[in-house]
Design a protein around this motif. Structure first.
Motif, PDB file in Angstrom:
ATOM      1  N   VAL A  89     -24.785 -58.763 -47.475  1.00  0.00           N
ATOM      2  CA  VAL A  89     -23.478 -59.355 -47.198  1.00  0.00           C
ATOM      3  C   VAL A  89     -22.856 -59.825 -48.513  1.00  0.00           C
ATOM      4  O   VAL A  89     -23.472 -60.579 -49.275  1.00  0.00           O
ATOM      5  N   ILE A  90     -21.649 -59.359 -48.774  1.00  0.00           N
ATOM      6  CA  ILE A  90     -20.914 -59.690 -49.999  1.00  0.00           C
ATOM      7  C   ILE A  90     -19.910 -60.787 -49.658  1.00  0.00           C
ATOM      8  O   ILE A  90     -19.092 -60.626 -48.758  1.00  0.00           O
ATOM      9  N   ARG A  91     -19.997 -61.887 -50.413  1.00  0.00           N
ATOM     10  CA  ARG A  91     -19.067 -62.986 -50.120  1.00  0.00           C
ATOM     11  C   ARG A  91     -18.218 -63.373 -51.337  1.00  0.00           C
ATOM     12  O   ARG A  91     -17.374 -64.242 -51.238  1.00  0.00           O
ATOM     13  N   ASP A  92     -18.412 -62.693 -52.447  1.00  0.00           N
ATOM     14  CA  ASP A  92     -17.638 -62.991 -53.639  1.00  0.00           C
ATOM     15  C   ASP A  92     -16.168 -62.585 -53.403  1.00  0.00           C
ATOM     16  O   ASP A  92     -15.873 -61.429 -53.111  1.00  0.00           O
ATOM     17  N   GLY A  93     -15.260 -63.554 -53.497  1.00  0.00           N
ATOM     18  CA  GLY A  93     -13.840 -63.284 -53.262  1.00  0.00           C
ATOM     19  C   GLY A  93     -13.367 -63.648 -51.872  1.00  0.00           C
ATOM     20  O   GLY A  93     -12.166 -63.537 -51.570  1.00  0.00           O
ATOM     21  N   ALA A  94     -14.292 -64.043 -50.979  1.00  0.00           N
ATOM     22  CA  ALA A  94     -13.885 -64.423 -49.624  1.00  0.00           C
ATOM     23  C   ALA A  94     -13.058 -65.713 -49.674  1.00  0.00           C
ATOM     24  O   ALA A  94     -13.204 -66.519 -50.604  1.00  0.00           O
ATOM     25  N   PRO A  95     -12.216 -65.955 -48.699  1.00  0.00           N
ATOM     26  CA  PRO A  95     -11.941 -65.095 -47.529  1.00  0.00           C
ATOM     27  C   PRO A  95     -11.042 -63.914 -47.906  1.00  0.00           C
ATOM     28  O   PRO A  95     -10.169 -64.042 -48.769  1.00  0.00           O
ATOM     29  N   TYR A  96     -11.232 -62.799 -47.230  1.00  0.00           N
ATOM     30  CA  TYR A  96     -10.496 -61.570 -47.526  1.00  0.00           C
ATOM     31  C   TYR A  96      -9.242 -61.503 -46.630  1.00  0.00           C
ATOM     32  O   TYR A  96      -9.142 -60.671 -45.723  1.00  0.00           O
ATOM     33  N   ASP A  97      -8.323 -62.405 -46.926  1.00  0.00           N
ATOM     34  CA  ASP A  97      -7.132 -62.541 -46.098  1.00  0.00           C
ATOM     35  C   ASP A  97      -5.904 -61.853 -46.701  1.00  0.00           C
ATOM     36  O   ASP A  97      -4.775 -62.067 -46.280  1.00  0.00           O
ATOM     37  N   GLU A  98      -6.110 -61.021 -47.728  1.00  0.00           N
ATOM     38  CA  GLU A  98      -5.055 -60.201 -48.317  1.00  0.00           C
ATOM     39  C   GLU A  98      -5.727 -58.998 -48.940  1.00  0.00           C
ATOM     40  O   GLU A  98      -6.961 -58.929 -49.034  1.00  0.00           O
ATOM     41  N   PRO A  99      -4.958 -57.940 -49.330  1.00  0.00           N
ATOM     42  CA  PRO A  99      -5.584 -56.769 -49.952  1.00  0.00           C
ATOM     43  C   PRO A  99      -6.527 -57.207 -51.074  1.00  0.00           C
ATOM     44  O   PRO A  99      -6.195 -58.110 -51.855  1.00  0.00           O
ATOM     45  N   PHE A 100      -7.668 -56.551 -51.208  1.00  0.00           N
ATOM     46  CA  PHE A 100      -8.701 -57.076 -52.095  1.00  0.00           C
ATOM     47  C   PHE A 100      -9.475 -55.963 -52.787  1.00  0.00           C
ATOM     48  O   PHE A 100      -9.443 -54.803 -52.386  1.00  0.00           O
ATOM     49  N   THR A 101     -10.170 -56.366 -53.858  1.00  0.00           N
ATOM     50  CA  THR A 101     -11.116 -55.514 -54.580  1.00  0.00           C
ATOM     51  C   THR A 101     -12.452 -56.238 -54.606  1.00  0.00           C
ATOM     52  O   THR A 101     -12.507 -57.447 -54.845  1.00  0.00           O
ATOM     53  N   PHE A 102     -13.545 -55.518 -54.371  1.00  0.00           N
ATOM     54  CA  PHE A 102     -14.871 -56.155 -54.357  1.00  0.00           C
ATOM     55  C   PHE A 102     -15.846 -55.321 -55.178  1.00  0.00           C
ATOM     56  O   PHE A 102     -15.618 -54.138 -55.447  1.00  0.00           O
ATOM     57  N   SER A 103     -16.954 -55.950 -55.576  1.00  0.00           N
ATOM     58  CA  SER A 103     -18.012 -55.283 -56.343  1.00  0.00           C
ATOM     59  C   SER A 103     -19.313 -55.318 -55.566  1.00  0.00           C
ATOM     60  O   SER A 103     -19.542 -56.207 -54.738  1.00  0.00           O
ATOM     61  N   ILE A 104     -20.182 -54.323 -55.839  1.00  0.00           N
ATOM     62  CA  ILE A 104     -21.491 -54.255 -55.198  1.00  0.00           C
ATOM     63  C   ILE A 104     -22.550 -54.662 -56.220  1.00  0.00           C
ATOM     64  O   ILE A 104     -22.504 -54.210 -57.378  1.00  0.00           O
ATOM     65  N   THR A 105     -23.489 -55.472 -55.795  1.00  0.00           N
ATOM     66  CA  THR A 105     -24.526 -55.972 -56.702  1.00  0.00           C
ATOM     67  C   THR A 105     -25.477 -54.852 -57.095  1.00  0.00           C
ATOM     68  O   THR A 105     -25.928 -54.074 -56.262  1.00  0.00           O
ATOM     69  N   THR A 106     -25.800 -54.765 -58.401  1.00  0.00           N
ATOM     70  CA  THR A 106     -26.750 -53.780 -58.880  1.00  0.00           C
ATOM     71  C   THR A 106     -28.115 -54.013 -58.229  1.00  0.00           C
ATOM     72  O   THR A 106     -28.562 -55.153 -58.093  1.00  0.00           O
ATOM     73  N   GLY A 107     -28.733 -52.914 -57.807  1.00  0.00           N
ATOM     74  CA  GLY A 107     -30.044 -53.035 -57.184  1.00  0.00           C
ATOM     75  C   GLY A 107     -30.012 -52.869 -55.688  1.00  0.00           C
ATOM     76  O   GLY A 107     -31.061 -52.785 -55.038  1.00  0.00           O
ATOM     77  N   ASP A 108     -28.811 -52.847 -55.093  1.00  0.00           N
ATOM     78  CA  ASP A 108     -28.737 -52.581 -53.663  1.00  0.00           C
ATOM     79  C   ASP A 108     -29.164 -51.147 -53.393  1.00  0.00           C
ATOM     80  O   ASP A 108     -29.344 -50.349 -54.309  1.00  0.00           O
ATOM     81  N   ARG A 109     -29.264 -50.816 -52.144  1.00  0.00           N
ATOM     82  CA  ARG A 109     -29.848 -49.542 -51.729  1.00  0.00           C
ATOM     83  C   ARG A 109     -29.010 -48.357 -52.179  1.00  0.00           C
ATOM     84  O   ARG A 109     -27.795 -48.410 -52.140  1.00  0.00           O
ATOM     85  N   SER A 110     -29.685 -47.246 -52.531  1.00  0.00           N
ATOM     86  CA  SER A 110     -29.002 -46.023 -52.932  1.00  0.00           C
ATOM     87  C   SER A 110     -28.690 -45.181 -51.693  1.00  0.00           C
ATOM     88  O   SER A 110     -29.338 -45.315 -50.641  1.00  0.00           O
ATOM     89  N   LEU A 111     -27.723 -44.310 -51.854  1.00  0.00           N
ATOM     90  CA  LEU A 111     -27.386 -43.411 -50.745  1.00  0.00           C
ATOM     91  C   LEU A 111     -28.544 -42.460 -50.463  1.00  0.00           C
ATOM     92  O   LEU A 111     -28.864 -42.177 -49.295  1.00  0.00           O
ATOM     93  N   LYS A 112     -29.251 -42.007 -51.513  1.00  0.00           N
ATOM     94  CA  LYS A 112     -30.359 -41.062 -51.323  1.00  0.00           C
ATOM     95  C   LYS A 112     -31.483 -41.667 -50.495  1.00  0.00           C
ATOM     96  O   LYS A 112     -32.083 -41.001 -49.648  1.00  0.00           O
TER      97      LYS A 112
END
Length: 492
Positions: A89-112
């Motif tokens: 769960v990503i909470r950096d920048g919340a609340p997302y009450d307008e158009p937004f940009t977010f980042s994913i933490t390094t080390g999260d799961r890969s698509l593969k």
């Protein structure tokens, strides 16, 4: 003691059950039956490796999360109809009450890792970002934005949806051509009208207007024609504000010409200018010059009321025809006619009106009359003109003298004037306000047809004056009266 242990085990089982329930939502659930929320979900990278963790570094969403679902975000991949998380769960920048940009933490799961766990290979997969519910609100699988990726081996590529096709139509007023230094109005109409963006207007390589905003599907500008005739093509180029939603478009070219003010000049064989309404002759050779056509276009010359064919001309680089020779038909009827000079491409037409024969009036003078002339008189020689009027008896009415050739009333200079007034018109035919009499030698009217008649008239008048002088001298001698007196003093 045993009661305490039982209570501790019950509490531990409750906590584990809660955690497992949450994990089930995050790690894997079904929810592909729900359409994505309206809005664009665009990753910073449009391609990458399936082994990368995270799959992409950041992403932008064009709409805010729905109310009650703005506390966090979770990135998911849909495999065989089930969702699997690619992030916590990503909470950096919340609340997302307008158009937004977010980042994913390094080390999260890969698509593969998610694909291998489900033995999934190459294909198209949906990546989602779910809006996480606020405290006390249940997870709703419908609250997400999405995009598609194409997986091939260990690479993925963003699948771009085709933007809606647009069209742009260009119109110019006045159509076809305009006169040098005048303005023309350019209008670009964009379809669909909802497509926002701007239009660049061009005339050949010249940029007329670089970026005219599109309002309700329309963009308008003006073009000021140059000082010299020219030809070219207008174009309108539409650039969308959102290339992902609408495509660019270019109008069809609109051919256009800048021309001189129209004019036509007709000359005779000696290059003397023949003004409009001139009286010409059937079969007459003419030299035609005209301006105001397209550059290098064919120019046709015709008669408005005739099928006569004339040689075709060609306009020069300035749109002009110079001294083009034509011959009027030899059987062209008397009356009014119009010569037409027409551009074969432009359709520009210039008219030259003229007359064959006498037309509706008499050319070459200010007087109208018949073969009898304008003068009125008789063989008795009545004189109407100047200040004198008399008869063969020498009556004079006009000026200051009245008398007869006998001199019974006026005598002296009055008798001479009477003699002059009594001259018969005879055959001289003086006219046009001098004297009236019988028919002229040529039976014409108005001013004398030649200067010889004027000379004869003055010579005859001189003879009459000389004769009058002789009469005065003779009468004076008969009466023994001196012609002139210088005031000699009386005797005694």
């Amino acid at each position: 003691m045993r009661t305490t242990r039982k209570r501790a085990r019950l509490a531990l089982l409750t906590i584990l059950a809660t955690l497992l329930g949450s994990a089930a939502v995050v790690l894997g659930s079904t929810g592909t039956a729900h359409a994505a929320l309206a809005g664009d979900f665009v990753p910073a990278e449009t391609e990458g490796s399936t082994t990368a963790s995270p799959m992409f570094s950041s992403a932008t969403v064009s709409q805010p999360c729905p109310a009650d679902y703005r506390s966090g975000l979770v990135v998911l991949v849909v495999i065989d109809g089930s969702e699997y998380s690619l992030s916590g769960v990503i909470r950096d920048g919340a609340p997302y009450d307008e158009p937004f940009t977010f980042s994913i933490t390094t080390g999260d799961r890969s698509l593969k890792s998610r694909l291998d766990a489900r033995s999934a290979g190459d294909g198209t997969y949906e990546i989602r970002v779910r809006c996480w519910p606020d405290t006390g609100v249940a997870v709703d699988a419908a609250q997400h934005f999405a995009f598609q990726v194409q997986v091939s081996g260990e690479s993925w590529t963003l699948v771009r949806e085709e933007p809606e096709e647009t069209q742009v139509a260009l119109s110019v007023e006045p159509a076809g051509h305009s006169v040098i230094a005048k303005e023309a109005t350019l209008t670009a109409t964009v379809t669909p009208a909802a497509a926002e963006g701007h239009v660049r207007f061009q005339f050949g390589a010249q940029v007329v207007a670089a970026a005219v905003p599109v309002t309700n599907g329309t963009a308008t500008t003006t073009y000021t024609a140059p000082e010299n005739p020219t030809t070219g093509e207008f174009r309108a180029v539409f650039t969308p504000s959102d290339p992902g939603a609408y495509g660019a478009a270019t109008s069809d070219p609109v051919p256009y010409a800048v021309v001189d003010e129209t004019s036509v000049t007709v000359r005779d064989e000696d290059e003397n200018v023949l003004p409009e309404e001139s009286v010409l002759e059937a079969g007459q050779s003419l030299l035609v010059s005209a301006e105001g056509f397209y550059r290098n276009e064919a120019v046709r010359i015709t008669l408005a009321d005739s099928e006569a064919a004339f040689p075709e001309a060609t306009a020069d680089g300035s749109g002009a025809v110079n001294l083009h020779r034509i011959g009027l038909p030899g059987d062209l009827a008397d009356g009014d006619h119009t010569l037409r000079v027409t551009g074969a491409t432009s359709g520009i037409t210039i008219g030259y009106p003229f007359t064959i024969g006498e037309g509706n009036g008499t050319e070459g003078g200010q007087n109208e009359g018949s073969t009898e002339g304008e003068t009125e008189g008789s063989t008795e020689g009545e004189t109407e003109g100047g200040e004198n009027e008399g008869s063969t008896e020498g009556e004079t009415e006009g000026g200051e003298a009245q008398g007869s050739t006998e001199g019974d009333s006026g005598g002296g200079l009055g008798g001479a004037a009477g003699a002059l007034g009594g001259v018969s018109g005879g055959d001289t035919g003086l006219s046009g306000g001098s004297a009236s009499g019988g028919p002229t030698p040529h039976g014409g009217g108005g001013p004398l047809a030649n200067t010889g008649a004027d000379i004869m008239g003055f010579a005859f008048l001189g003879l009459l004056m000389a004769g009058a002088g002789v009469v005065l001298v003779v009468r004076a001698r008969r009466l023994n009266r001196p012609l002139l007196s210088f005031g000699t003093a009386r005797q005694g």
